[in-house]
Design a protein around this motif. Structure first.
Motif, PDB file in Angstrom:
ATOM      1  N   ALA A   1      -0.758   2.934  -3.371  1.00 19.51           N
ATOM      2  CA  ALA A   1      -2.110   3.379  -3.739  1.00 19.51           C
ATOM      3  C   ALA A   1      -3.146   2.332  -3.358  1.00 19.51           C
ATOM      4  N   GLN A   2      -2.824   1.052  -3.563  1.00 19.29           N
ATOM      5  CA  GLN A   2      -3.744  -0.022  -3.175  1.00 19.29           C
ATOM      6  C   GLN A   2      -3.947  -0.041  -1.667  1.00 19.29           C
TER       7      GLN A   2
ATOM      8  N   GLN B   1      -3.627   2.486   0.371  1.00 19.64           N
ATOM      9  CA  GLN B   1      -4.414   3.655   0.756  1.00 19.64           C
ATOM     10  C   GLN B   1      -5.892   3.444   0.461  1.00 19.64           C
ATOM     11  N   ARG B   2      -6.207   2.789  -0.660  1.00 19.54           N
ATOM     12  CA  ARG B   2      -7.615   2.498  -0.959  1.00 19.54           C
ATOM     13  C   ARG B   2      -8.173   1.474   0.018  1.00 19.54           C
TER      14      ARG B   2
ATOM     15  N   HIS C   1      -7.188   0.733   3.113  1.00 14.00           N
ATOM     16  CA  HIS C   1      -7.261   1.237   4.487  1.00 14.00           C
ATOM     17  C   HIS C   1      -7.608   2.722   4.498  1.00 14.00           C
ATOM     18  N   GLN C   2      -8.528   3.116   3.653  1.00 13.31           N
ATOM     19  CA  GLN C   2      -8.888   4.513   3.491  1.00 13.31           C
ATOM     20  C   GLN C   2      -9.328   5.169   4.797  1.00 13.31           C
ATOM     21  N   PRO C   3     -10.122   4.515   5.663  1.00 11.37           N
ATOM     22  CA  PRO C   3     -10.501   5.170   6.917  1.00 11.37           C
ATOM     23  C   PRO C   3      -9.297   5.530   7.799  1.00 11.37           C
TER      24      PRO C   3
ATOM     25  N   PHE D   1      -6.174   6.239   6.770  1.00 11.76           N
ATOM     26  CA  PHE D   1      -5.439   7.351   6.186  1.00 11.76           C
ATOM     27  C   PHE D   1      -6.259   8.633   6.167  1.00 11.76           C
ATOM     28  N   ALA D   2      -7.588   8.514   6.145  1.00 11.10           N
ATOM     29  CA  ALA D   2      -8.443   9.707   6.104  1.00 11.10           C
ATOM     30  C   ALA D   2      -8.349  10.506   7.396  1.00 11.10           C
TER      31      ALA D   2
ATOM     32  N   ARG E   1      -5.999  13.535   7.042  1.00  8.23           N
ATOM     33  CA  ARG E   1      -6.304  14.666   6.142  1.00  8.23           C
ATOM     34  C   ARG E   1      -6.826  15.843   6.951  1.00  8.23           C
TER      35      ARG E   1
END
Length: 124
Positions: free
Chosen positions: A44-45, A47-48, A50-52, A54-55, A58
């Motif tokens: 979870a950390q 993903q937060r 490196h959010q761009p 993983f986004a 989607r």
């Protein structure tokens, strides 16, 4: 007799895949072990953080396995570039030689100062 580490790793992987594959909106199952809880919180950390990255996955209209291959290739390429830079830094001898030279000079200066102080105290 099964390898206990392999069995724990299999349970950890099964727990994490079950956690990731749950239906959207479904309640989060309890972790099966302390390692599973750590893995979930670390993922979870990441993903937060490196959010761009993983986004981009989607809403991908194609095959999810194809997306997984594309993203893993990007990760591997980034890590190879990092490894190349890391190896290049330590392969070039100029920074290490200058540090080595500086450390030797400092050591010899301390040794000389110790010898001079010792000689001075013996003379007085």
């Amino acid at each position: 007799m099964a390898d206990p580490l392999k069995a724990r790793t299999e349970r950890l992987l099964t727990d994490y895949l079950g956690y990731c594959a749950r239906e959207p909106g479904a309640p989060e199952p309890q972790p099966s072990s302390p390692e599973a809880a750590v893995l979930r919180s670390t993922a979870a950390q990441l993903q937060r953080l490196h959010q761009p990255f993983f986004a981009r996955g989607r809403g991908y209209p194609g095959n999810p396995l194809e997306l997984l291959g594309i993203m893993s290739n990007q990760i591997v390429l980034r890590s190879l570039f990092w490894q190349d830079g890391f190896c290049l830094f330590f392969r070039t001898s100029s920074p290490l030689i200058s540090w080595r030279r500086l450390l030797i000079q400092a050591f010899l200066s301390c040794l000389l100062a110790t010898a001079l102080i010792y000689s001075w105290t013996r003379l007085l």
